[in-house]
Scaffold this motif. Structure first.
Motif, PDB file in Angstrom:
ATOM      1  N   GLU A 105      46.057  24.676  30.055  1.00 48.36           N
ATOM      2  CA  GLU A 105      46.140  26.104  30.360  1.00 48.36           C
ATOM      3  C   GLU A 105      44.768  26.771  30.228  1.00 48.36           C
ATOM      4  OE1 GLU A 105      49.125  27.917  27.958  1.00 48.36           O
ATOM      5  OE2 GLU A 105      50.754  26.753  28.846  1.00 48.36           O
ATOM      6  N   GLU A 106      43.986  26.376  29.225  1.00 45.27           N
ATOM      7  CA  GLU A 106      42.649  26.946  29.045  1.00 45.27           C
ATOM      8  C   GLU A 106      41.734  26.551  30.207  1.00 45.27           C
ATOM      9  OE1 GLU A 106      41.224  25.736  25.236  1.00 45.27           O
ATOM     10  OE2 GLU A 106      42.671  26.974  24.142  1.00 45.27           O
ATOM     11  N   LYS A 108      42.695  25.969  33.259  1.00 48.14           N
ATOM     12  CA  LYS A 108      43.113  26.763  34.422  1.00 48.14           C
ATOM     13  C   LYS A 108      42.583  28.187  34.335  1.00 48.14           C
ATOM     14  CE  LYS A 108      47.318  24.191  35.451  1.00 48.14           C
ATOM     15  NZ  LYS A 108      48.797  24.233  35.493  1.00 48.14           N
ATOM     16  N   LYS A 109      42.545  28.744  33.115  1.00 46.18           N
ATOM     17  CA  LYS A 109      42.047  30.107  32.941  1.00 46.18           C
ATOM     18  C   LYS A 109      40.552  30.186  33.173  1.00 46.18           C
ATOM     19  CE  LYS A 109      45.544  31.675  29.668  1.00 46.18           C
ATOM     20  NZ  LYS A 109      45.811  32.121  28.285  1.00 46.18           N
ATOM     21  N   ASN A 110      39.821  29.153  32.807  1.00 45.02           N
ATOM     22  CA  ASN A 110      38.369  29.158  32.940  1.00 45.02           C
ATOM     23  C   ASN A 110      37.928  28.964  34.391  1.00 45.02           C
ATOM     24  OD1 ASN A 110      38.024  29.548  30.206  1.00 45.02           O
ATOM     25  ND2 ASN A 110      37.895  27.363  29.759  1.00 45.02           N
TER      26      ASN A 110
END
Length: 111
Positions: A105-106, A108-110
């Motif tokens: 998830e991190e 994908k956010k970055n």
């Protein structure tokens, strides 16, 4: 005596439900038939459940006569330890799986 009469202009619950489900917004929504829990999680749970039953009982019966020469106290203690080993292994696997999901998830956010 007071009694309530149904007014013909009021819609019943079934009529209200029919109008909500036939609305254009409801027609555009796709229904999801995907399972709420991924298959891998269910397989892991079933595997650890099987191990929680087989490993302690199996270790007891294997060691009671071979290693501990009939001393059921030691064999029972080993079975309890093996049950805890299986439980700790399940917790470790679950924590690693949760951490990997958070890292994905991190990423994908970055992006």
């Amino acid at each position: 005596m007071a009694s309530r009469r149904n007014v013909s202009t009021e819609k019943s619950l079934l009529e209200k439900d029919a109008t909500v489900s036939s609305s254009p917004a409801a027609a555009n929504e796709r229904s999801s038939v995907a399972p709420a829990v991924p298959t891998e999680v269910i397989v892991k749970l079933l595997a650890f459940t099987f191990a929680m039953i087989v490993v302690p009982i199996g270790s007891y019966f294997v060691t009671v006569d071979t290693i501990f020469q009939g001393n059921s106290t030691y064999a029972g203690a080993l079975a309890a330890i093996m049950a805890n080993v299986v439980l700790i292994a399940y917790v470790v696997v679950a924590m690693k799986e949760d951490q990997s999901e958070q890292q994905e998830e991190e990423k994908k956010k970055n992006r």
